[in-house]
Design a protein around this motif. Structure first.
Motif, PDB file in Angstrom:
ATOM      1  N   CYS A  76      51.503  36.431  37.681  1.00 56.30           N
ATOM      2  CA  CYS A  76      51.867  37.582  38.511  1.00 56.30           C
ATOM      3  C   CYS A  76      52.245  38.814  37.691  1.00 56.30           C
ATOM      4  O   CYS A  76      52.123  39.944  38.188  1.00 56.30           O
ATOM      5  N   THR A  77      52.686  38.622  36.469  1.00 56.18           N
ATOM      6  CA  THR A  77      53.193  39.751  35.685  1.00 56.18           C
ATOM      7  C   THR A  77      52.311  40.141  34.505  1.00 56.18           C
ATOM      8  O   THR A  77      52.520  41.193  33.918  1.00 56.18           O
ATOM      9  N   SER A  78      51.331  39.317  34.159  1.00 57.53           N
ATOM     10  CA  SER A  78      50.487  39.608  33.005  1.00 57.53           C
ATOM     11  C   SER A  78      49.031  39.771  33.431  1.00 57.53           C
ATOM     12  O   SER A  78      48.371  38.804  33.808  1.00 57.53           O
ATOM     13  N   GLN A  79      48.545  41.006  33.329  1.00 63.06           N
ATOM     14  CA  GLN A  79      47.140  41.262  33.686  1.00 63.06           C
ATOM     15  C   GLN A  79      46.197  40.513  32.750  1.00 63.06           C
ATOM     16  O   GLN A  79      45.155  40.025  33.173  1.00 63.06           O
ATOM     17  N   VAL A  80      46.560  40.373  31.501  1.00 62.79           N
ATOM     18  CA  VAL A  80      45.728  39.656  30.531  1.00 62.79           C
ATOM     19  C   VAL A  80      45.590  38.191  30.938  1.00 62.79           C
ATOM     20  O   VAL A  80      44.490  37.634  30.949  1.00 62.79           O
ATOM     21  N   TYR A  81      46.700  37.559  31.288  1.00 61.14           N
ATOM     22  CA  TYR A  81      46.675  36.155  31.712  1.00 61.14           C
ATOM     23  C   TYR A  81      45.900  35.997  33.015  1.00 61.14           C
ATOM     24  O   TYR A  81      45.114  35.058  33.177  1.00 61.14           O
ATOM     25  N   LYS A  82      46.101  36.931  33.925  1.00 60.32           N
ATOM     26  CA  LYS A  82      45.386  36.905  35.205  1.00 60.32           C
ATOM     27  C   LYS A  82      43.875  37.010  34.957  1.00 60.32           C
ATOM     28  O   LYS A  82      43.093  36.242  35.503  1.00 60.32           O
ATOM     29  N   ASP A  83      43.477  37.969  34.116  1.00 60.91           N
ATOM     30  CA  ASP A  83      42.053  38.152  33.810  1.00 60.91           C
ATOM     31  C   ASP A  83      41.464  36.922  33.124  1.00 60.91           C
ATOM     32  O   ASP A  83      40.330  36.526  33.416  1.00 60.91           O
ATOM     33  N   LYS A  84      42.236  36.310  32.234  1.00 60.46           N
ATOM     34  CA  LYS A  84      41.786  35.099  31.536  1.00 60.46           C
ATOM     35  C   LYS A  84      41.561  33.957  32.542  1.00 60.46           C
ATOM     36  O   LYS A  84      40.548  33.261  32.487  1.00 60.46           O
ATOM     37  N   THR A  85      42.486  33.804  33.462  1.00 56.37           N
ATOM     38  CA  THR A  85      42.387  32.736  34.468  1.00 56.37           C
ATOM     39  C   THR A  85      41.201  32.972  35.388  1.00 56.37           C
ATOM     40  O   THR A  85      40.409  32.055  35.642  1.00 56.37           O
ATOM     41  N   ILE A  86      41.052  34.178  35.875  1.00 56.86           N
ATOM     42  CA  ILE A  86      39.938  34.522  36.771  1.00 56.86           C
ATOM     43  C   ILE A  86      38.609  34.404  36.031  1.00 56.86           C
ATOM     44  O   ILE A  86      37.628  33.898  36.578  1.00 56.86           O
ATOM     45  N   PRO A  97      37.231  34.576  45.000  1.00 61.47           N
ATOM     46  CA  PRO A  97      37.976  35.433  45.941  1.00 61.47           C
ATOM     47  C   PRO A  97      39.068  34.679  46.702  1.00 61.47           C
ATOM     48  O   PRO A  97      40.161  35.219  46.900  1.00 61.47           O
ATOM     49  N   ASN A  98      38.795  33.435  47.106  1.00 62.52           N
ATOM     50  CA  ASN A  98      39.832  32.650  47.792  1.00 62.52           C
ATOM     51  C   ASN A  98      41.009  32.377  46.855  1.00 62.52           C
ATOM     52  O   ASN A  98      42.173  32.453  47.265  1.00 62.52           O
ATOM     53  N   PHE A  99      40.712  32.040  45.623  1.00 63.29           N
ATOM     54  CA  PHE A  99      41.746  31.785  44.621  1.00 63.29           C
ATOM     55  C   PHE A  99      42.592  33.043  44.418  1.00 63.29           C
ATOM     56  O   PHE A  99      43.824  32.981  44.452  1.00 63.29           O
ATOM     57  N   LYS A 100      41.921  34.173  44.208  1.00 66.69           N
ATOM     58  CA  LYS A 100      42.641  35.428  43.986  1.00 66.69           C
ATOM     59  C   LYS A 100      43.515  35.778  45.190  1.00 66.69           C
ATOM     60  O   LYS A 100      44.657  36.200  45.024  1.00 66.69           O
ATOM     61  N   SER A 101      42.980  35.589  46.384  1.00 65.81           N
ATOM     62  CA  SER A 101      43.728  35.882  47.601  1.00 65.81           C
ATOM     63  C   SER A 101      44.968  34.998  47.702  1.00 65.81           C
ATOM     64  O   SER A 101      46.066  35.486  48.008  1.00 65.81           O
ATOM     65  N   PHE A 102      44.791  33.707  47.458  1.00 65.17           N
ATOM     66  CA  PHE A 102      45.927  32.790  47.509  1.00 65.17           C
ATOM     67  C   PHE A 102      46.995  33.200  46.493  1.00 65.17           C
ATOM     68  O   PHE A 102      48.179  33.260  46.817  1.00 65.17           O
ATOM     69  N   LEU A 103      46.566  33.486  45.262  1.00 67.32           N
ATOM     70  CA  LEU A 103      47.533  33.854  44.219  1.00 67.32           C
ATOM     71  C   LEU A 103      48.179  35.205  44.485  1.00 67.32           C
ATOM     72  O   LEU A 103      49.354  35.397  44.158  1.00 67.32           O
ATOM     73  N   GLU A 104      47.453  36.123  45.099  1.00 65.91           N
ATOM     74  CA  GLU A 104      48.064  37.410  45.461  1.00 65.91           C
ATOM     75  C   GLU A 104      49.204  37.198  46.459  1.00 65.91           C
ATOM     76  O   GLU A 104      50.265  37.812  46.332  1.00 65.91           O
ATOM     77  N   GLU A 105      48.970  36.329  47.441  1.00 62.42           N
ATOM     78  CA  GLU A 105      50.029  36.001  48.404  1.00 62.42           C
ATOM     79  C   GLU A 105      51.216  35.347  47.703  1.00 62.42           C
ATOM     80  O   GLU A 105      52.374  35.656  48.007  1.00 62.42           O
ATOM     81  N   GLU A 106      50.927  34.429  46.801  1.00 64.37           N
ATOM     82  CA  GLU A 106      51.998  33.764  46.057  1.00 64.37           C
ATOM     83  C   GLU A 106      52.776  34.766  45.216  1.00 64.37           C
ATOM     84  O   GLU A 106      54.007  34.679  45.118  1.00 64.37           O
ATOM     85  N   CYS A 107      52.083  35.731  44.608  1.00 63.66           N
ATOM     86  CA  CYS A 107      52.767  36.743  43.802  1.00 63.66           C
ATOM     87  C   CYS A 107      53.666  37.629  44.668  1.00 63.66           C
ATOM     88  O   CYS A 107      54.761  38.001  44.240  1.00 63.66           O
TER      89      CYS A 107
END
Length: 169
Positions: free
Chosen positions: A51-61, A107-117
């Motif tokens: 939720c706080t690191s764009q680098v980690y988010k981009d790596k995961t996606i 997209p489903n993963f990103k949506s779920f994680l956005e809600e969690e964030c």
């Protein structure tokens, strides 16, 4: 002329064999990377980092995108190879790939994680960090995330397991 045709057929067979062996190795590697990523991500600390690191988010996606790309290629290979057979392993592999490619899309993963964030931010803002309620909300978030990541991981691991039982060469 016969030698040229034979050489072309052997080359095509070898290319297909190498391509299929390569995809199995690639999927093995991606599965291992995902398993490691999922272990990190399935915790509150991992969620906080996501939720706080764009680098980690981009790596995961990016990793999830690669998995989807190779699952699509694998789906095509398995579909073509086993189109006229009743191979149970191929059928199960295709079913698992379809589940990942429909239910657990990027997209489903990103949506779920956005809600969690969003929930993560709300908990941080709304509760005293030393209160029982705060820890209870954190536990609830971690449980939701862990369950979701575990479901994706099980599917990815099953696909990897199935391809080792198929003869793709």
């Amino acid at each position: 002329m016969k030698h040229i045709v034979a050489s072309i057929l052997i080359s095509c067979s070898f290319f297909t064999y190498c391509q299929n062996e390569n995809i199995v190795k690639t999927i093995d590697d991606l599965t291992a990377k995902w398993d490691k990523q999922a272990e990190e991500l399935g915790t509150y600390a991992g969620m906080k980092y996501y939720c706080t690191s764009q680098v980690y988010k981009d790596k995961t996606i990016g990793l999830l995108d690669k998995i989807h790309h190779y699952d699509t290629l694998l789906y095509q290979i398995v579909s073509e190879k086993y189109a006229d057979s009743n191979d149970k392993e191929a059928e199960e592999t295709l079913a698992e790939i379809l589940t990942v490619e429909t239910k657990y899309t990027t997209p489903n993963f990103k949506s779920f994680l956005e809600e969690e964030c969003l929930k993560f931010e709300e908990v941080g803002e709304d509760y005293d960090r030393n209160s029982k309620k705060y820890f209870k909300e954190i536990e609830k978030l971690e449980k939701e995330l862990s369950s979701y990541v575990k479901n994706i991981t099980e599917r990815i691991d099953l696909i990897d397991e199935h391809i080792h039982h198929l003869k793709l060469d």
